[in-house]
Design a protein around this motif. Sequence first.
Motif, mmCIF file in Angstrom:
data_model
loop_
_atom_site.group_PDB
_atom_site.id
_atom_site.type_symbol
_atom_site.label_atom_id
_atom_site.label_comp_id
_atom_site.label_asym_id
_atom_site.label_seq_id
_atom_site.Cartn_x
_atom_site.Cartn_y
_atom_site.Cartn_z
ATOM 1 N N LEU A 195 0.847 -1.187 0.000
ATOM 2 C CA LEU A 195 0.000 0.000 0.000
ATOM 3 C C LEU A 195 0.892 1.249 0.000
ATOM 4 C CD1 LEU A 195 -2.946 1.020 0.140
ATOM 5 C CD2 LEU A 195 -2.646 1.156 2.638
ATOM 6 N N VAL A 196 0.700 2.108 -1.010
ATOM 7 C CA VAL A 196 1.497 3.346 -1.141
ATOM 8 C C VAL A 196 0.534 4.510 -0.929
ATOM 9 C CG1 VAL A 196 3.011 4.707 -2.603
ATOM 10 C CG2 VAL A 196 2.992 2.194 -2.829
ATOM 11 N N ARG A 197 0.748 5.233 0.175
ATOM 12 C CA ARG A 197 -0.130 6.349 0.499
ATOM 13 C C ARG A 197 0.234 7.561 -0.337
ATOM 14 N NH1 ARG A 197 -3.003 4.944 4.978
ATOM 15 N NH2 ARG A 197 -2.144 3.251 6.241
ATOM 16 N N ALA A 198 -0.584 8.569 -0.197
ATOM 17 C CA ALA A 198 -0.377 9.779 -1.000
ATOM 18 C C ALA A 198 0.920 10.476 -0.662
ATOM 19 C CB ALA A 198 -1.562 10.736 -0.839
ATOM 20 N N ASP A 199 1.366 10.348 0.571
ATOM 21 C CA ASP A 199 2.628 10.985 0.964
ATOM 22 C C ASP A 199 3.849 10.137 0.672
ATOM 23 O OD1 ASP A 199 2.141 8.977 2.703
ATOM 24 O OD2 ASP A 199 2.296 10.231 4.529
ATOM 25 N N LYS B 201 -3.831 9.572 -8.725
ATOM 26 C CA LYS B 201 -4.546 10.757 -9.195
ATOM 27 C C LYS B 201 -5.717 10.391 -10.094
ATOM 28 C CE LYS B 201 -0.518 13.796 -8.974
ATOM 29 N NZ LYS B 201 0.416 14.643 -9.751
ATOM 30 N N SER B 202 -5.494 9.391 -10.967
ATOM 31 C CA SER B 202 -6.524 9.096 -11.956
ATOM 32 C C SER B 202 -7.194 7.758 -11.751
ATOM 33 C CB SER B 202 -5.913 9.138 -13.358
ATOM 34 O OG SER B 202 -4.891 8.145 -13.473
ATOM 35 N N ALA B 203 -6.762 6.989 -10.765
ATOM 36 C CA ALA B 203 -7.294 5.643 -10.501
ATOM 37 C C ALA B 203 -7.057 4.684 -11.667
ATOM 38 C CB ALA B 203 -8.778 5.714 -10.142
ATOM 39 N N ALA B 204 -6.086 5.032 -12.511
ATOM 40 C CA ALA B 204 -5.768 4.142 -13.656
ATOM 41 C C ALA B 204 -4.841 3.017 -13.189
ATOM 42 C CB ALA B 204 -5.112 4.925 -14.781
ATOM 43 N N PRO B 205 -5.210 1.782 -13.431
ATOM 44 C CA PRO B 205 -4.325 0.669 -13.043
ATOM 45 C C PRO B 205 -3.064 0.644 -13.923
ATOM 46 C CG PRO B 205 -6.162 -0.179 -14.304
ATOM 47 C CD PRO B 205 -6.437 1.294 -14.123
ATOM 48 N N ALA C 234 -6.483 2.094 -4.219
ATOM 49 C CA ALA C 234 -6.973 1.369 -3.048
ATOM 50 C C ALA C 234 -8.361 1.860 -2.664
ATOM 51 C CB ALA C 234 -6.000 1.528 -1.891
ATOM 52 N N ASP C 235 -9.170 0.943 -2.125
ATOM 53 C CA ASP C 235 -10.508 1.279 -1.648
ATOM 54 C C ASP C 235 -10.379 2.281 -0.489
ATOM 55 O OD1 ASP C 235 -13.028 0.743 0.139
ATOM 56 O OD2 ASP C 235 -13.491 0.029 -1.900
ATOM 57 N N ALA C 236 -11.316 3.191 -0.431
ATOM 58 C CA ALA C 236 -11.253 4.199 0.621
ATOM 59 C C ALA C 236 -11.334 3.600 2.003
ATOM 60 C CB ALA C 236 -12.396 5.213 0.415
ATOM 61 N N ARG C 237 -12.007 2.420 2.081
ATOM 62 C CA ARG C 237 -12.099 1.776 3.375
ATOM 63 C C ARG C 237 -10.753 1.228 3.808
ATOM 64 N NH1 ARG C 237 -17.048 -2.131 2.105
ATOM 65 N NH2 ARG C 237 -15.829 -2.203 0.171
ATOM 66 N N ILE C 238 -9.920 0.907 2.848
ATOM 67 C CA ILE C 238 -8.592 0.401 3.192
ATOM 68 C C ILE C 238 -7.679 1.555 3.561
ATOM 69 C CG2 ILE C 238 -6.583 -0.840 2.299
ATOM 70 C CD1 ILE C 238 -8.443 -2.411 0.499
ATOM 71 N N SER C 239 -7.701 2.595 2.745
ATOM 72 C CA SER C 239 -6.841 3.748 3.020
ATOM 73 C C SER C 239 -7.485 4.961 2.374
ATOM 74 C CB SER C 239 -5.437 3.516 2.459
ATOM 75 O OG SER C 239 -4.641 4.653 2.672
ATOM 76 N N GLY D 57 -6.746 8.499 -1.205
ATOM 77 C CA GLY D 57 -6.163 8.204 -2.533
ATOM 78 C C GLY D 57 -4.861 7.457 -2.485
ATOM 79 N N ALA D 58 -4.854 6.331 -1.732
ATOM 80 C CA ALA D 58 -3.650 5.470 -1.734
ATOM 81 C C ALA D 58 -3.705 4.489 -2.906
ATOM 82 C CB ALA D 58 -3.556 4.715 -0.422
ATOM 83 N N ALA D 59 -2.532 4.043 -3.310
ATOM 84 C CA ALA D 59 -2.420 3.042 -4.396
ATOM 85 C C ALA D 59 -2.069 1.680 -3.808
ATOM 86 C CB ALA D 59 -1.375 3.459 -5.411
ATOM 87 N N LEU D 60 -2.813 0.653 -4.266
ATOM 88 C CA LEU D 60 -2.542 -0.726 -3.821
ATOM 89 C C LEU D 60 -1.781 -1.452 -4.935
ATOM 90 C CD1 LEU D 60 -2.890 -2.956 -1.707
ATOM 91 C CD2 LEU D 60 -5.074 -3.549 -2.827
ATOM 92 N N VAL D 61 -0.584 -1.827 -4.614
ATOM 93 C CA VAL D 61 0.282 -2.502 -5.607
ATOM 94 C C VAL D 61 0.446 -3.968 -5.206
ATOM 95 C CG1 VAL D 61 2.528 -2.541 -6.750
ATOM 96 C CG2 VAL D 61 1.500 -0.349 -6.078
ATOM 97 N N TRP D 62 0.014 -4.885 -6.088
ATOM 98 C CA TRP D 62 0.223 -6.319 -5.880
ATOM 99 C C TRP D 62 1.507 -6.749 -6.601
ATOM 100 C CZ3 TRP D 62 -2.664 -9.216 -2.640
ATOM 101 C CH2 TRP D 62 -3.887 -8.730 -2.241
ATOM 102 N N VAL D 63 2.348 -7.428 -5.818
ATOM 103 C CA VAL D 63 3.651 -7.867 -6.349
ATOM 104 C C VAL D 63 3.621 -9.390 -6.510
ATOM 105 C CG1 VAL D 63 6.138 -7.869 -6.038
ATOM 106 C CG2 VAL D 63 4.773 -5.926 -5.211
ATOM 107 N N PHE D 64 3.818 -9.871 -7.730
ATOM 108 C CA PHE D 64 3.837 -11.310 -8.040
ATOM 109 C C PHE D 64 5.269 -11.752 -8.371
ATOM 110 C CE2 PHE D 64 -0.340 -9.746 -9.111
ATOM 111 C CZ PHE D 64 -1.197 -10.726 -8.661
#
Length: 779
Positions: A59-63, A113-117, A138-143, A146-153
């Motif tokens: 999870l990468v927050r806005a800051d 900023k744009s919610a583009a994956p 990321a869903d607002a309930r998670i963070s 405007g945080a970004a959720l990055v899945w690493v495979f």
Amino acid sequence: MEFSPIALTLIGLLLAAWTVAAAVMMVRASRRSRRYDAMRTSMKRMSKMLDEGPAIPMLVRADGKIEAPERLARWLGLDSMPQFLSEIAPGNGSGLSVTQLEELSALVRTTQKSAAPFRMVVTPPGSNRSLALRGVLADARISPGGAALVWVFDFSESEHELAGLREEASRAKGDFAALVGLIEAAPMPMWFRGAEGRLRLVNKAYVEAVGVESAENVVSNQVELIEPVDGLSPAQIATQAAQQGMATERIVPVTIRGERRSFRVSDLPLGSEGVAGYAIDIEDLEAQRREFRAFRKAQRAMLDQLSVGVAQFDASEKLVFANQPFLRQFDLSPDIVGESVTFDRFLSDARDKRRTPEVRDFPAWRREHVEWFAAQEALEEAWPLPGGTHLRIVAQPMPDGGLVMIAEDRTEQLALSATRDTLLRTRTATLDSLFEALAVFAPDGSLQLWNRSFAGTWGLPEEKLDSHPSADQLLELIAPNLARPARAKTIGEIIRAATLDRKEKGGRIELSDGRTLEAAGVPLPDGNGLLTVLDITDSQKAENALRERNAALEEADAVKARFLANMSYEFRTPLTSIGGFAELIKSGAAGPVSDQMAEYTDAILESVARLTDQVENVLDLSQSEAGLLPLSKERLELLPFVTEVVRGREEPIVSGGLSLDLRGNAGGVVEADKRQLGRVIGNLVDNAIAATPRGGKILVDVAKTREGARIVVSDNGPGMTKEELARALGGLRASSDGSVERRQGLGLPLSRQLVEAHGGTLTLQSEPGAGTTAIILLP
């Protein structure tokens, strides 16, 4: 590395499922705030599940602050997970490269900023791990905020597998290209048909064989190289091969560039894909096979003409060929070749027919001979058969594992050899018993053979000849025994003429002991030369005595001839005087002549005429024997001339009660002395008159022949024996009463001399009781 859309979809669904599950767990945990212990337990379980999952959330927050499990730090090669995204840099031990970090930061800000994956693949520096990053808002309930959720495979294993697959695909592509190039460059026509049997691919050789411009034209027009066989087209045959799932092969004629050639065509089913085919030109091979069959046929026909038996067994020890002499030698049926008789059975059958040697242990003998097939070289044996037949057997192993058996009947040869030995011994005994000295020299001049008399004739010891000396060495041994040692060269010339020049030559050699030897060289058919030496000392002495006697006889004969000639001339003068005085008395010049005196005068004149005739005969005979008889030849018509001679004997013919038949054709002309030829014919007619009894018949026949003329005088008198005929030619004649009387002295010998002086012959033929015939042949 990029994934296919399907793979990305599956990964997204999986992540979504894990996200939903985590959210549900968190909602339930918030609802159960009162049950803190239970919630902690659930959180631990959720954390454990995330740790075991194929993807790690970050999870990468806005800051720029990040939240992620420590497991991600290990993937990135960090000791611990930093608090900010910017700290995932190479300067902290590992992490991402500067370029990768800048690209990731830019993508995260865009998503926030744009919610583009976004999607991204990174490889930490100094690591073989490949990571796939999938970022969403990321869903607002998670963070909230405007945080970004990055899945690493971690798809390192998949990447390795994909790399291997790419390498294999590249290699397969190269192999396929090489295979296609090989097929295209193949000298034999090759093609590929689809499952429906239609042509899809052909190579360059196929195109050239059918004479079409390109492979596309061949495929589009379905140009077939192979002609239909038994009403089935090539496509139908290929379809049958595909249905049966078995490769087919056939030999068919194909016309290429106007030439008819034989091809071996193969159809190879390739499962459901279709059928591959190729055609191999075997015309040269077929031609060689035809030539080989013709050669084998001619060879076997030639073997049938040999007197030596030949049989061939193949690698399985079965009889495949036997010529006629072999069949006769082993009493085999001509059909045995087609019965595939084995070698051991052949030996057993031959033994039953008594065509093998008598041995004590036949099975062991047979096993020993079966081992001929494994021999490394030809073997030879002598087979004495019952009944006196002798066979020479040669076993020749063949490279293909077969065996050629040669049987030669040497019965006659052995018999001839025995006969030859007997003849040699007989020849040696014969040569030793000859009075002549014999020696045989080889073409190189060495002494090969001699008899017992040879050494003794030349006065040489026997041991000198045992070393088979050369001709030059032999001459050195002989020279001291010659009266003139230089004459040894004559012997050498005789030997050389017989051996090298192949000519007969002879000579006489005198020895120092007074003996005379007659030597002769004779070339022999085998190239050698025979030297014969005969001691002619006694015959030489007899010859010298005969020469002396002959010289004396010739001198006496010459004296006799001169005496007769002189006496003939001396007789003529008194005979002429006596005849002249008798004619004067008969004419009455000396007075009247009484009847008795006239009778005496006639007897004197008749005796003078007869004596004059005999004197002339003696003179002519002596001149004829000396070759000095003068002939005055002229052209004579033979029939009138003979008629005149016969008419002169009319009175004695009539008074003797004889009949004379004169026959002939006019026109026969010869060149002859009229007086001498008349004397010859007259003598023959007179002899016929004297020899023919009363009532007899005389025949005179004159005929013209191809070579000249023929005069025949014959009678039917008593004839003469051979002895009487010989005496008649010597001047005697058989009388009518069987006694021998002298008729006109030298009449017949003189007649023969006169005819031969004319270049003709006088032949007298007579048989007792059949009369006598005299035949004159004139050129």
